[in-house]
Scaffold this motif. Structure first.
Motif, PDB file in Angstrom:
ATOM      1  N   PHE A 168      46.028  46.659  30.756  1.00  0.00           N
ATOM      2  CA  PHE A 168      45.661  46.799  29.344  1.00  0.00           C
ATOM      3  C   PHE A 168      44.608  47.895  29.169  1.00  0.00           C
ATOM      4  O   PHE A 168      43.588  47.902  29.851  1.00  0.00           O
ATOM      5  CB  PHE A 168      45.123  45.478  28.816  1.00  0.00           C
ATOM      6  N   PRO A 169      44.858  48.852  28.252  1.00  0.00           N
ATOM      7  CA  PRO A 169      43.896  49.944  28.069  1.00  0.00           C
ATOM      8  C   PRO A 169      42.676  49.503  27.260  1.00  0.00           C
ATOM      9  O   PRO A 169      42.723  49.463  26.043  1.00  0.00           O
ATOM     10  CB  PRO A 169      44.705  51.005  27.304  1.00  0.00           C
ATOM     11  N   ILE A 170      41.607  49.180  27.943  1.00  0.00           N
ATOM     12  CA  ILE A 170      40.413  48.708  27.238  1.00  0.00           C
ATOM     13  C   ILE A 170      39.204  49.070  28.098  1.00  0.00           C
ATOM     14  O   ILE A 170      39.270  49.036  29.324  1.00  0.00           O
ATOM     15  CB  ILE A 170      40.501  47.183  26.979  1.00  0.00           C
ATOM     16  N   SER A 224      37.023  52.216  32.373  1.00  0.00           N
ATOM     17  CA  SER A 224      38.155  51.445  31.919  1.00  0.00           C
ATOM     18  C   SER A 224      38.245  50.159  32.749  1.00  0.00           C
ATOM     19  O   SER A 224      38.040  50.187  33.961  1.00  0.00           O
ATOM     20  CB  SER A 224      39.426  52.275  32.090  1.00  0.00           C
ATOM     21  N   PHE A 225      38.533  49.063  32.076  1.00  0.00           N
ATOM     22  CA  PHE A 225      38.593  47.762  32.744  1.00  0.00           C
ATOM     23  C   PHE A 225      39.609  47.773  33.881  1.00  0.00           C
ATOM     24  O   PHE A 225      39.400  47.152  34.923  1.00  0.00           O
ATOM     25  CB  PHE A 225      38.947  46.687  31.713  1.00  0.00           C
ATOM     26  N   MET A 276      42.594  44.173  19.123  1.00  0.00           N
ATOM     27  CA  MET A 276      42.513  44.472  20.555  1.00  0.00           C
ATOM     28  C   MET A 276      42.137  43.212  21.336  1.00  0.00           C
ATOM     29  O   MET A 276      42.729  42.912  22.375  1.00  0.00           O
ATOM     30  CB  MET A 276      41.474  45.576  20.791  1.00  0.00           C
ATOM     31  N   PHE A 330      44.425  41.445  24.103  1.00  0.00           N
ATOM     32  CA  PHE A 330      43.923  41.432  25.486  1.00  0.00           C
ATOM     33  C   PHE A 330      43.765  40.011  26.009  1.00  0.00           C
ATOM     34  O   PHE A 330      44.155  39.700  27.137  1.00  0.00           O
ATOM     35  CB  PHE A 330      42.579  42.164  25.547  1.00  0.00           C
ATOM     36  N   THR A 375      46.121  57.589  29.050  1.00  0.00           N
ATOM     37  CA  THR A 375      44.941  57.218  28.278  1.00  0.00           C
ATOM     38  C   THR A 375      44.430  55.856  28.716  1.00  0.00           C
ATOM     39  O   THR A 375      45.161  55.061  29.283  1.00  0.00           O
ATOM     40  CB  THR A 375      45.230  57.203  26.775  1.00  0.00           C
ATOM     41  N   ARG A 376      43.159  55.625  28.451  1.00  0.00           N
ATOM     42  CA  ARG A 376      42.553  54.359  28.866  1.00  0.00           C
ATOM     43  C   ARG A 376      42.068  53.539  27.689  1.00  0.00           C
ATOM     44  O   ARG A 376      41.424  52.529  27.863  1.00  0.00           O
ATOM     45  CB  ARG A 376      41.365  54.633  29.773  1.00  0.00           C
ATOM     46  N   THR A 377      42.317  54.040  26.479  1.00  0.00           N
ATOM     47  CA  THR A 377      41.912  53.235  25.322  1.00  0.00           C
ATOM     48  C   THR A 377      43.099  53.046  24.401  1.00  0.00           C
ATOM     49  O   THR A 377      44.043  53.839  24.394  1.00  0.00           O
ATOM     50  CB  THR A 377      40.788  53.914  24.519  1.00  0.00           C
ATOM     51  N   LEU A 378      43.021  51.983  23.621  1.00  0.00           N
ATOM     52  CA  LEU A 378      44.094  51.666  22.694  1.00  0.00           C
ATOM     53  C   LEU A 378      44.231  52.759  21.639  1.00  0.00           C
ATOM     54  O   LEU A 378      45.339  53.171  21.297  1.00  0.00           O
ATOM     55  CB  LEU A 378      43.771  50.312  22.045  1.00  0.00           C
TER      56      LEU A 378
END
Lengths: 263, 311
Positions: free
Chosen positions: A91-93, A139-140, B193, B197, B251-254
């Motif tokens: 998950f991208p967070i 990033s997690f 998010m 998650f 990418t690493r963010t939503l």
């Protein structure tokens, strides 16, 4: 100090899942300031017990009170760390966003729903508390298992809880991190009650003040007579490390009595 | 392993070069065609593609990160049932005002609600069955209704879409959808998010998880219906997954994933329209192939750069 009111009080609780009895006749009391660990074999109902305390599961009979309230009403005062294996590792967070979830309900500032700056400070402090203050932008999904675990502990701390529930905080953790965790928990215990699930008895014996032995009573499979001896066999010599200041009755069900806080 | 990847990458690169060669020649035709005042439909199609990409990119990001692509597939296929039902009602009861769009929307929302109900918690295990059932029954009903309806219907444009036939009304609806989606996401970015998650934790913190989840599915359903005009019932799931999946590689963010997914979707749609116009092939399938090639190309690139980094 309302020392009279237990933080967690479970009365004669029964829980089954699809006709499998998971927990039977559970009585448990956790007092303010305790640092207690739930131990028991896999599938013994440890996580289930935590979820009942959180009100994520409903007991079939009996009741659970947290701070003298039904669990649903006490949730805001509980910090919870689930097992990280149940989360999507891709998950991208960012780490900071994970920790901020600890007070996600306060993410309502302005139209765009930002976090109040107080929450951001708390999140940073929580990360620092678990020794990951410099990883907030990471990033997690780039972190190691042990780091993820600690991020989730930070998330629980960011909820500014009076009661901390940790599910397997020592899994995936290397010995040095475990030592850190030991110190962190002892420090946190000065101002919050902590209940953790662990099957790492070496860890438990070092840290916790009391041990709760959880084992479902298996009535569907009468061949597996679970009792204290079998628990010993499961855990081997390590079991001896646990201070036996709790009582196991001879049938070996979930058997929780109020534990005397050891001196 | 390395050789396999390199061979694959070379093959894809060669393939891509061929495509771009075709593109270079056809670009001239395509660009001339674009500026030709008689080809208003082509500019229209491009505009629709650009606005559709916003919905594809944002909703696709949630579909990918929440792992609900099969759910979106079930919703899109069940739409045929709604379209069939409305066509039947319209013909039998001579309801001229009735538009297949209404049926499509109703079917999509109902199926999203059904599958969404089984999407989490204790019912999670039955989700798969509900997805399969909704998917197939929706399509079956659509075909039955069309059999019952006198006259002949060409269902190909529903199944495979046709961006060149998109009307001004469709364009307005897609822009409206974009506005709703963008506002919704801007307002609830962090909460959505958190729910995607770790649903359980979000619930513990007092978020209305079920409401948000149903809203997200509802938006997915509406997007599917409006975007079916472009790539069709069968393939809309590809546009909801491939651009976002491609973006997730880089990418690493939503939010970053959303922006990149929009970009990849634009590339696929413009490329698809260009190639299909020049080569005189169906637009929907070409768009999908473009999105697919883009995904595999970027995945291979990523893999190669990873291997280089790891020595």
């Amino acid at each position: 100090m309302d020392s009279e009111l237990p933080v967690i009080k479970i009365n004669n609780l029964n829980f089954s899942y699809h006709n499998n009895v998971v927990l039977e006749s559970v009585n448990l009391e956790i007092r303010k300031g305790e640092l207690a660990s739930i131990v028991g074999p896999n599938g013994g109902g440890k996580t289930t017990l935590l979820k009942l305390i959180l009100g994520l599961l409903q007991p079939n009979s009996g009741n659970v009170e947290v701070f003298g309230l039904p669990p649903e009403k006490a949730r805001q005062r509980i910090g919870y760390m689930p097992q990280h294996a149940q989360l999507d590792p891709q998950f991208p967070i960012s780490v900071l966003d994970v920790v901020l979830m600890g007070q996600i309900e306060r993410c309502d500032r302005g139209f765009f729903g930002g976090f109040p700056s107080q929450v951001k400070i708390t999140a940073q402090d929580s990360l620092a508390e678990v020794g990951l203050g410099d990883l907030s932008r990471k990033s997690f999904n780039e972190l190691s298992g042990g780091q993820r675990q600690r991020v989730l502990i930070a998330r629980a701390l960011c909820s500014e809880p009076e009661l901390l529930l940790l599910d397997e905080p020592t899994s995936n953790i290397d010995p040095r991190s475990e030592e850190n965790l030991y110190e962190t928990l002892t420090k946190l215990n000065q101002h919050m009650t902590i209940l953790l699930v662990s099957h790492d008895l070496g860890f438990v014996s070092q840290v916790v003040k009391s041990v709760i032995c959880v084992n479902r009573q298996v009535i569907i499979h009468p061949t597996s007579q679970i009792n204290g001896t079998i628990i010993k066999e499961i855990y081997g010599g390590d079991f001896n490390l646990v201070r036996h200041d709790h009582r196991c009755d001879h049938t070996g069900h979930s058997h929780h009595d109020p534990f005397s806080n050891n001196q | 392993m390395i050789t396999v990847v390199i061979t694959l990458a070379t093959a894809i690169t060669t393939h891509f070069q061929t495509i771009s060669k075709i593109n270079n020649i056809s670009n001239m035709i395509f660009l001339n065609a674009l500026t030709d005042p008689n080809n208003l439909f082509l500019r229209h199609a491009l505009l629709v593609g650009l606005f559709a990409s916003i919905a594809f990119g944002i909703i696709g990001t949630y579909v990918i990160s929440r792992r609900i692509s099969y759910l979106a597939g079930a919703v899109s296929h069940s739409v045929l049932g709604g379209i069939g039902g409305v066509l039947w009602l319209k013909t039998i009861f001579q309801l001229e005002w009735l538009d297949p769009l209404y049926g499509a929307l109703l079917a999509a929302l109902i199926s999203a609600f059904i599958v969404g109900h089984f999407g989490h918690g204790a019912e999670k295990k039955r989700e798969e069955i509900m997805i399969g059932a909704t998917w197939a029954i929706g399509m079956a009903l659509g075909v039955i209704f069309m059999d019952l309806t006198p006259g002949y219907f060409d269902i190909t444009s529903y199944l495979f879409g046709d961006i060149l036939l998109v009307s001004s009304r469709d364009l307005i609806l897609i822009v409206a959808l974009d506005i709703v989606i963008v506002l919704f996401v801007l307002r609830f970015y962090h909460k959505l998010m958190a729910i995607c998650f770790d649903e359980e934790f979000a619930r513990l913190r007092g978020l209305k998880v079920d409401l948000f989840y149903q809203l997200l599915l509802g938006l997915t359903a509406v997007s599917v219906v409006l975007l079916i005009r472009i790539v069709g019932i069968v393939m809309v799931i590809a546009m909801l997954t491939l651009p976002a999946a491609t973006a997730s590689l880089y990418t690493r963010t939503l939010s970053g994933m959303m922006l990149l997914a929009i970009l990849f979707s634009v590339i696929a749609i413009i490329g698809g329209i260009g190639v299909s116009y020049s080569a005189n092939l169906s637009t929907g399938p070409i768009i999908i192939v473009c999105a697919g090639v883009l995904y595999f190309f970027m995945a291979a690139l990523k893999k190669m750069s990873n291997q280089r980094n790891n020595g």
